[in-house]
Motif scaffolding. Structure first.
Motif, PDB file in Angstrom:
ATOM      1  N   ALA A  22     108.711  13.958 -93.583  1.00 36.66           N
ATOM      2  CA  ALA A  22     108.268  13.020 -94.616  1.00 36.66           C
ATOM      3  C   ALA A  22     109.225  11.832 -94.684  1.00 36.66           C
ATOM      4  O   ALA A  22     108.787  10.679 -94.806  1.00 36.66           O
ATOM      5  CB  ALA A  22     108.178  13.723 -95.966  1.00 36.66           C
ATOM      6  N   PHE A  25     108.598   9.545 -91.637  1.00 32.94           N
ATOM      7  CA  PHE A  25     107.408   8.722 -91.865  1.00 32.94           C
ATOM      8  C   PHE A  25     107.752   7.559 -92.800  1.00 32.94           C
ATOM      9  O   PHE A  25     107.351   6.425 -92.561  1.00 32.94           O
ATOM     10  CB  PHE A  25     106.270   9.549 -92.481  1.00 32.94           C
ATOM     11  N   VAL A  32     104.309   9.530 -96.912  1.00 30.17           N
ATOM     12  CA  VAL A  32     103.672  10.828 -96.702  1.00 30.17           C
ATOM     13  C   VAL A  32     104.465  11.864 -97.490  1.00 30.17           C
ATOM     14  O   VAL A  32     105.691  11.913 -97.394  1.00 30.17           O
ATOM     15  CB  VAL A  32     103.660  11.207 -95.199  1.00 30.17           C
ATOM     16  N   THR A  33     103.775  12.679 -98.268  1.00 31.13           N
ATOM     17  CA  THR A  33     104.439  13.734 -99.026  1.00 31.13           C
ATOM     18  C   THR A  33     104.616  14.968 -98.145  1.00 31.13           C
ATOM     19  O   THR A  33     103.963  15.083 -97.102  1.00 31.13           O
ATOM     20  CB  THR A  33     103.606  14.125-100.269  1.00 31.13           C
ATOM     21  N   GLU A  36     101.407  16.713 -97.463  1.00 33.49           N
ATOM     22  CA  GLU A  36     100.617  15.967 -96.472  1.00 33.49           C
ATOM     23  C   GLU A  36     101.163  16.193 -95.069  1.00 33.49           C
ATOM     24  O   GLU A  36     100.401  16.280 -94.105  1.00 33.49           O
ATOM     25  CB  GLU A  36     100.603  14.476 -96.819  1.00 33.49           C
ATOM     26  N   VAL A  37     102.490  16.310 -94.942  1.00 32.85           N
ATOM     27  CA  VAL A  37     103.107  16.607 -93.644  1.00 32.85           C
ATOM     28  C   VAL A  37     102.574  17.939 -93.139  1.00 32.85           C
ATOM     29  O   VAL A  37     102.215  18.084 -91.965  1.00 32.85           O
ATOM     30  CB  VAL A  37     104.659  16.646 -93.748  1.00 32.85           C
ATOM     31  N   ILE A  40      99.202  17.444 -91.816  1.00 27.05           N
ATOM     32  CA  ILE A  40      99.242  16.744 -90.530  1.00 27.05           C
ATOM     33  C   ILE A  40      99.616  17.727 -89.423  1.00 27.05           C
ATOM     34  O   ILE A  40      99.086  17.679 -88.321  1.00 27.05           O
ATOM     35  CB  ILE A  40     100.244  15.567 -90.574  1.00 27.05           C
ATOM     36  N   CYS A  61      96.258  12.093 -87.640  1.00 29.07           N
ATOM     37  CA  CYS A  61      97.302  11.080 -87.458  1.00 29.07           C
ATOM     38  C   CYS A  61      96.768  10.033 -86.480  1.00 29.07           C
ATOM     39  O   CYS A  61      96.586  10.322 -85.303  1.00 29.07           O
ATOM     40  CB  CYS A  61      98.558  11.750 -86.905  1.00 29.07           C
ATOM     41  N   MET A  65      99.818   5.254 -87.447  1.00 33.42           N
ATOM     42  CA  MET A  65     100.633   6.219 -88.197  1.00 33.42           C
ATOM     43  C   MET A  65     101.633   6.894 -87.248  1.00 33.42           C
ATOM     44  O   MET A  65     102.804   7.085 -87.590  1.00 33.42           O
ATOM     45  CB  MET A  65      99.702   7.254 -88.830  1.00 33.42           C
TER      46      MET A  65
END
Length: 168
Positions: A22, A25, A32-33, A36-37, A40, A61, A65
């Protein structure tokens, strides 16, 4: 091999934690939290035909990104570099055209301060022999007369070699 798969393999090879992902990113300019990671880094299930199922459990992704992540990785590993006066900032990767495998090789080489010999050794560890000329062609700018597109096999073996070198 899609960008999510590359991120999963790169994370494994370099032993990067979710919180660090995170942060990387963020350094690359994408918020990105940690949850969310995790989305992904969730492998996509090809068994499910329903696209809605996949989108609930995985965040795709895209190329820009992915490029931001690689830029963040360079900053994470080497520190922020001040732009030199008179030089323009590099233009972002177009979401369609750029070959992400070539980008992966170039930016990981920079982030980890790898020499050409280091990269050849990494490929060797993965069990493939690459000449200096071939590697040079892979690292060239798209459009150069000697540019060579990096296929998934090369990228996969590079990530495998990285895992052997940094985890083994």
């Amino acid at each position: 091999m899609d960008n999510n798969d590359i991120l999963i393999r790169l994370r494994y090879a370099l032993e990067i934690k979710n919180k660090e992902m995170a942060e990387i990113f963020k350094l690359g300019g994408v918020e990105v939290t940690v949850p969310e990671v995790i989305q992904i880094l969730t492998k996509s299930d090809d068994d499910y035909e329903d696209d809605d199922y996949e989108s609930e459990h995985q965040i795709k992704c895209n190329n820009s990104m992915f490029d931001s992540f690689l830029n963040g990785l360079i900053i994470f590993k080497r520190g922020k570099q001040e732009p030199k006066p008179g030089l323009s900032t590099p233009e972002p990767v177009s979401p369609k055209s750029a070959n992400v495998n070539n980008l992966l090789l170039k930016k990981v080489k920079i982030a980890l301060s790898l020499t050409t010999e280091d990269m050849l050794e990494i490929f060797e560890m993965a069990g493939i022999r690459v000449s200096k000329g071939e590697l040079s062609a892979l690292l060239r700018k798209e459009g150069h007369k000697n540019y060579k597109e990096c296929g998934d096999k090369f990228a996969r073996n590079f990530l495998k070699g990285l895992a052997i070198k940094y985890r083994g």
